[in-house]
Scaffold this motif. Sequence first.
Motif: not given
Length: 548
Positions: A462-468, A404-425
Amino acid sequence: MVDAATSDGTPLMLLYIDIDHFRSINENMGVEVGDEALAILSDRLQQALGPEARAWRHGSDEFIVAVPRVPGTPPPERFGDLLREQIELPMTVLPYTLFLTGTLGVALCPEHADTPSSLLQCAESAMEQAKHEGMNLVRLYRRGAAITARSDSIIARQIVNAIHHNELRLFYQPQINAHDGRVVGMETLLRWYSPALGLLVPERFMHVAEKLGVIVQIGDWVLRNAFKQARVWRDWGFDDFEIAVNVSTLQLLRPSFVSEVLEAMQEAGIPPQMVVLEVRQNALAKDMNLVHRTLAQLHREGVRLTLDDFGMGDSNLDSLVRFSVDKIKIDRNFVKGVPSGNREVAITCAIIAMGHQLGMKVIAHGVETDTQLGFLRRNQCDMFQGHLFGEPMSAEDAGAVLRRRYLRADAFAATKPDRTLLLLDDEENILRSLVRLFRRDGYRILAASNVTDAFELLATNDVQVILSDQRMSDMSGTEFLGRVRLLYPDTIRLVLSGYTDLATVTEAINRGEIYRFLTKPWNDDDLREHIRQAFTTYENQPHHRAHA
């Protein structure tokens, strides 16, 4: 002495001392050196004990010590540690300087036994329990330990014939490239089908094999059969992966070990660069000159070397400089604690950074969750091994994994660098309101109601901004963002709070832990603008422009 202790006299403690790996001294340096070392050790123990105690030689490399427990005598396990420290003092037997260690079991009279034979049996049982836990330890007798001692006795009778009776088996666990999930190696793992005890892992029987000296024969069997299996896979066309084999301290101390490894490779027909030998840290603390010469010679021949279970052994950082090591493997106990454990996170990141500074690859052992994987990838770990990618498996199943050579390909797939916001409350209604507010701006939104979930999301995204939020039940917002800064320094971190502790906030801003402090209740348009500016600030950072 036992009679006095049982008849309302002075209570007694009996210590059973076994000298670790002593057989290797007789094998590698000669019986005369071994006999002189034991004589020196006997004198040293007697001088440390004083006139009231007695010491006897018991068997080839074992001692029995009887000590009256008079007022002022240290507690039993502390007393055992004092004797163990005496054993560890360097010993000169020309032309050698020896570094011995001892494993001790302690039994008390009359508490544990009231006859000489039963007291000796209890002390030996405690020593066997200490051996089972890892050697160079002191353990006080406890009744359940007798079960382990009996099973060790069964192992001792059967392990000597394990090779002859074809009871040993090899299993393999994939080692994964951190960049793309490709299988780049297989670690060879030994199992023993004991006729009486069933399938056993090495931790259950290798300490007995070491004591009996048969570990050298077992280690040679593992080397030769692992190399033969590697040749089979090489013939299938897989010539760009490594076969990793664990080697014991006794193997490294053999003057003939280098020639044995080279002979096994030649016999199997595999090149040296295909072979990785995994060495435990504590092996580097034994006869360092001999081990250094052995590893250096193997390295010159092209064999790769991995320092196993790094961070948990007896060796020190000097070993990384002195010994020719290509990789260091982070111990599973540290990997298990990331990303939520402060101590484990700090040590893991330090090991990765240190390994890279020294030009070494770093492999994480015991990766079991996507959260651990995400954290380790974001912190530049080079290779992974653990149940997330496969448990130890037969050669047939390992061959299927190689195909198979590649394991858990989903976890290593290149992801689009979306603007990702993490909210914590930790207030769910506020969290839902914030999600609704920012959804209109097209961000990829991650929401967490507690710090543990927030760390897991950070590890796998891949988170760029965090609002806590600031005031939460498990940790304050500034404390949380302070930890985030250490782990993910490029993130832009904001606090949103209805409670203003100006001193805390000002200090956090001055330390660079937070980018901006915002207050509740908020104005929707103003808050959206703050977040837009935060993403702009992130994208204007030098590292981001360089990769844009």
